[in-house]
Design a protein around this motif. Sequence first.
Motif, PDB file in Angstrom:
ATOM      1  N   LEU A 185     -25.080  93.574 -81.991  1.00 47.27           N
ATOM      2  CA  LEU A 185     -23.884  93.290 -82.771  1.00 47.27           C
ATOM      3  C   LEU A 185     -22.763  94.191 -82.266  1.00 47.27           C
ATOM      4  O   LEU A 185     -22.729  95.387 -82.555  1.00 47.27           O
ATOM      5  CB  LEU A 185     -24.158  93.541 -84.256  1.00 47.27           C
ATOM      6  CG  LEU A 185     -23.049  93.181 -85.241  1.00 47.27           C
ATOM      7  CD1 LEU A 185     -22.682  91.706 -85.153  1.00 47.27           C
ATOM      8  CD2 LEU A 185     -23.460  93.548 -86.667  1.00 47.27           C
TER       9      LEU A 185
ATOM     10  N   VAL B 138     -24.769  88.210 -90.537  1.00 45.74           N
ATOM     11  CA  VAL B 138     -25.633  88.450 -89.371  1.00 45.74           C
ATOM     12  C   VAL B 138     -26.884  89.216 -89.787  1.00 45.74           C
ATOM     13  O   VAL B 138     -27.999  88.889 -89.348  1.00 45.74           O
ATOM     14  CB  VAL B 138     -24.857  89.223 -88.281  1.00 45.74           C
ATOM     15  CG1 VAL B 138     -25.806  89.716 -87.189  1.00 45.74           C
ATOM     16  CG2 VAL B 138     -23.775  88.343 -87.661  1.00 45.74           C
TER      17      VAL B 138
ATOM     18  N   TRP C 163     -24.781  83.572 -78.597  1.00 56.70           N
ATOM     19  CA  TRP C 163     -23.506  84.312 -78.593  1.00 56.70           C
ATOM     20  C   TRP C 163     -22.616  83.695 -79.661  1.00 56.70           C
ATOM     21  O   TRP C 163     -22.550  82.476 -79.817  1.00 56.70           O
ATOM     22  CB  TRP C 163     -22.835  84.199 -77.221  1.00 56.70           C
ATOM     23  CG  TRP C 163     -21.589  85.031 -77.066  1.00 56.70           C
ATOM     24  CD1 TRP C 163     -21.496  86.270 -76.543  1.00 56.70           C
ATOM     25  CD2 TRP C 163     -20.252  84.646 -77.433  1.00 56.70           C
ATOM     26  NE1 TRP C 163     -20.196  86.711 -76.554  1.00 56.70           N
ATOM     27  CE2 TRP C 163     -19.406  85.728 -77.102  1.00 56.70           C
ATOM     28  CE3 TRP C 163     -19.684  83.509 -78.009  1.00 56.70           C
ATOM     29  CZ2 TRP C 163     -18.030  85.697 -77.325  1.00 56.70           C
ATOM     30  CZ3 TRP C 163     -18.313  83.478 -78.245  1.00 56.70           C
ATOM     31  CH2 TRP C 163     -17.509  84.555 -77.898  1.00 56.70           C
TER      32      TRP C 163
ATOM     33  N   GLU D 286     -27.400  87.760 -77.859  1.00 55.82           N
ATOM     34  CA  GLU D 286     -28.856  87.873 -77.719  1.00 55.82           C
ATOM     35  C   GLU D 286     -29.181  87.798 -76.228  1.00 55.82           C
ATOM     36  O   GLU D 286     -29.337  86.721 -75.668  1.00 55.82           O
ATOM     37  CB  GLU D 286     -29.566  86.750 -78.478  1.00 55.82           C
ATOM     38  CG  GLU D 286     -31.084  86.876 -78.476  1.00 55.82           C
ATOM     39  CD  GLU D 286     -31.768  85.834 -79.355  1.00 55.82           C
ATOM     40  OE1 GLU D 286     -32.974  85.997 -79.629  1.00 55.82           O
ATOM     41  OE2 GLU D 286     -31.093  84.853 -79.775  1.00 55.82           O
TER      42      GLU D 286
ATOM     43  N   ALA E  99     -26.377  97.591 -84.063  1.00 55.92           N
ATOM     44  CA  ALA E  99     -24.919  97.464 -84.044  1.00 55.92           C
ATOM     45  C   ALA E  99     -24.298  98.542 -83.166  1.00 55.92           C
ATOM     46  O   ALA E  99     -24.834  99.650 -83.026  1.00 55.92           O
ATOM     47  CB  ALA E  99     -24.359  97.552 -85.460  1.00 55.92           C
TER      48      ALA E  99
ATOM     49  N   LEU F 193     -32.063  93.866 -84.815  1.00 60.44           N
ATOM     50  CA  LEU F 193     -30.603  93.962 -84.827  1.00 60.44           C
ATOM     51  C   LEU F 193     -30.162  95.411 -84.673  1.00 60.44           C
ATOM     52  O   LEU F 193     -30.590  96.288 -85.418  1.00 60.44           O
ATOM     53  CB  LEU F 193     -30.060  93.383 -86.141  1.00 60.44           C
ATOM     54  CG  LEU F 193     -28.555  93.461 -86.386  1.00 60.44           C
ATOM     55  CD1 LEU F 193     -27.789  92.648 -85.351  1.00 60.44           C
ATOM     56  CD2 LEU F 193     -28.227  92.980 -87.806  1.00 60.44           C
TER      57      LEU F 193
ATOM     58  N   SER G  91     -14.778  91.077 -81.567  1.00 56.52           N
ATOM     59  CA  SER G  91     -16.185  91.298 -81.932  1.00 56.52           C
ATOM     60  C   SER G  91     -17.046  90.105 -81.523  1.00 56.52           C
ATOM     61  O   SER G  91     -16.582  88.958 -81.498  1.00 56.52           O
ATOM     62  CB  SER G  91     -16.316  91.507 -83.438  1.00 56.52           C
ATOM     63  OG  SER G  91     -15.600  92.636 -83.873  1.00 56.52           O
ATOM     64  N   TYR G  92     -18.317  90.391 -81.212  1.00 57.48           N
ATOM     65  CA  TYR G  92     -19.247  89.304 -80.874  1.00 57.48           C
ATOM     66  C   TYR G  92     -20.689  89.748 -81.116  1.00 57.48           C
ATOM     67  O   TYR G  92     -20.991  90.943 -81.169  1.00 57.48           O
ATOM     68  CB  TYR G  92     -19.071  88.854 -79.423  1.00 57.48           C
ATOM     69  CG  TYR G  92     -19.311  89.929 -78.375  1.00 57.48           C
ATOM     70  CD1 TYR G  92     -20.556  90.083 -77.763  1.00 57.48           C
ATOM     71  CD2 TYR G  92     -18.279  90.785 -77.975  1.00 57.48           C
ATOM     72  CE1 TYR G  92     -20.772  91.050 -76.791  1.00 57.48           C
ATOM     73  CE2 TYR G  92     -18.479  91.762 -77.011  1.00 57.48           C
ATOM     74  CZ  TYR G  92     -19.733  91.892 -76.426  1.00 57.48           C
ATOM     75  OH  TYR G  92     -19.940  92.866 -75.463  1.00 57.48           O
ATOM     76  N   LEU G  93     -21.546  88.774 -81.289  1.00 55.82           N
ATOM     77  CA  LEU G  93     -22.993  88.973 -81.389  1.00 55.82           C
ATOM     78  C   LEU G  93     -23.628  88.314 -80.182  1.00 55.82           C
ATOM     79  O   LEU G  93     -23.300  87.168 -79.848  1.00 55.82           O
ATOM     80  CB  LEU G  93     -23.534  88.336 -82.672  1.00 55.82           C
ATOM     81  CG  LEU G  93     -25.067  88.273 -82.818  1.00 55.82           C
ATOM     82  CD1 LEU G  93     -25.640  89.676 -83.024  1.00 55.82           C
ATOM     83  CD2 LEU G  93     -25.454  87.361 -83.986  1.00 55.82           C
TER      84      LEU G  93
ATOM     85  N   TRP H 117     -30.902  91.243 -80.934  1.00 54.06           N
ATOM     86  CA  TRP H 117     -29.502  90.946 -81.228  1.00 54.06           C
ATOM     87  C   TRP H 117     -28.682  92.230 -81.132  1.00 54.06           C
ATOM     88  O   TRP H 117     -28.991  93.230 -81.792  1.00 54.06           O
ATOM     89  CB  TRP H 117     -29.369  90.373 -82.642  1.00 54.06           C
ATOM     90  CG  TRP H 117     -29.642  88.895 -82.726  1.00 54.06           C
ATOM     91  CD1 TRP H 117     -30.172  88.098 -81.752  1.00 54.06           C
ATOM     92  CD2 TRP H 117     -29.402  88.046 -83.852  1.00 54.06           C
ATOM     93  NE1 TRP H 117     -30.284  86.802 -82.202  1.00 54.06           N
ATOM     94  CE2 TRP H 117     -29.811  86.739 -83.477  1.00 54.06           C
ATOM     95  CE3 TRP H 117     -28.885  88.248 -85.124  1.00 54.06           C
ATOM     96  CZ2 TRP H 117     -29.710  85.645 -84.342  1.00 54.06           C
ATOM     97  CZ3 TRP H 117     -28.779  87.172 -85.993  1.00 54.06           C
ATOM     98  CH2 TRP H 117     -29.185  85.886 -85.606  1.00 54.06           C
TER      99      TRP H 117
END
Length: 576
Positions: free
Chosen positions: A234, A275, A190, A226, A288, A286, A222-224, A232
């Motif tokens: 996004l 990212v 994260w 897993e 988004a 990934l 905003s955050y990423l 991932w």
Amino acid sequence: MSFKEFPPIAVIADAHVHDPATDFGFPGAAHTGGLSVRPLAEAARSTRVFNESLQAFRTALDDVASRGIRHVVLLGDYTDDGQVATMAAVAVILKDYNARHGMVFFALPGNHDIFADTGRHRTKRFLEADGSSAVVTSHPVTTSGATLPPGIPRDLPVTVSPGMFCPGYPDGLKPVAEHGYFPHPSYLHWETPFGLQGDNEKRMFTAISSSGATRRPLMEASYLVEPVDGMWLLMIDANVFVPIDGSDDWVDSTSAGWNAMLVHKRHVIDWMTDVGARAARLGKRLVAFSHYPALDTLDGTRAAEIALLGPTATSGRIPGDAVGEAFIAAGIPLHFSGHLHVNDTARMRRGDGFFVNVAVPSLVGFPPAYKILTLREGTAEIETVSLSDMSMDGAIAALYAAEVRYTGVKTGGMAEATRYGDFLSAHIGHLAWRRHLKREWPAALGALLRAATLGDLAQLAGRSTVPMEDAAAMLPVARGQANASEEGSPEALSAIAFLGDWYRLRMASDSGLASVSRPRLRFYDRLSALYQTQAWPDGSAQSGIAAMLSLFEAYRSGLPSKDFRIDLRTGDITAR
């Protein structure tokens, strides 16, 4: 982990939850069975309905649970208008589904969930038992009405309730903080654009006015994340609030979206690029998500719509090409969006790169649906799940009936619907001529559509050029709304029926075809063929109808948007 093992993800956009049983401080709830129900007349004028939202949200989550899906993305506008009481109700629902079904939610704020750092007041009307209405507001006003701000009716009872207030960052995130916005021990990874720490003070950026003269700190949400090995998500907070010079207020984010992101939140764009590079290097899949569309979600018809209608609220919210190009440059192939309540698939290609935007429809507009994303080796499979078969709530319907008796309001068949899909189909048909035709369509073309039958439009194609401003007057009789929706011979239907179907396909793309009868579709095919026989002069009635039909064909024949597969190596999109 093999890509084949990635679990499916449910994607829900624009739930706009209003729980009628929530205590908003409405005195009339004591006589309505504890319900705070918004007037049907307001829904009939709005791009969304209100009182059905809680049931629709629960119906969607129940369906998600029945499929064994654990991961759920909320694409913003998960609340009606960010009210304190509503946000608390949503938090209770998410906690319940987490406890009973093990659902893990990843949320993003929409423009209706939060407002800048200061928040803002909200005002709503609710139905009394007799069908009249009263006002509840968070504005600190006197009930005498002496200091009521603009927009609050002065002839209705007013109650002041702090539960109606919509907070700003970070307070507006706190009730749902555990749903992705902050680190959690179960997450494998994260981060935010500013690092691995979730503290509010570590996530501040400087919001700058358009002139550059005013600067204010604001939190970045905003955050990423897993959630499972190799996947991932996004999660991009694409709300853009810009300070107003000489004021404590902010520019509303509603119409800003990704065009403004490129200007005012460059730190997010740079982070996305980083990212994307790391995902490619580390072998992560990934995807988004943000509240706002990143490509034209109207089947690539923005320019044609503007040519026909001029600039509209919807066309003004369509991002420019630079947005999709930024995603391609960042190495992000797939993005899910909400906001416009549209069901659509859009794709951009630049050289060897491509980018796909999947627009997820709202639960409170036509068509009511959510999507399921399944990542497989080299592909992304998307399924669209309709909520059309949901039954209407009897207690709410009884209050609607009281409202109709009290006010005589006309709602185009909404009050009589027993299925949610029929309710929303009636809603968009009513909205087409009661709101859109008045606000967005050229007056002369609108007059023609109100006066003509579909048979008249067919005959018009066989006439010599008719100036648009003269067309309505040439018809034998102004039929208005007569026979606007009843089935029978398509020729006898009002052209307003076509306008309703035009908006159904505009909002639903191929998912809307089931809502249009086969006789109508066959007649529309005939009309299109008639108007394609020649190029009509600008300013003629025939050119306006031809442009309308061309757009209709584009809506129904765009990229698959119901159930489809995306090849993540080539960008090819095929129906499933």
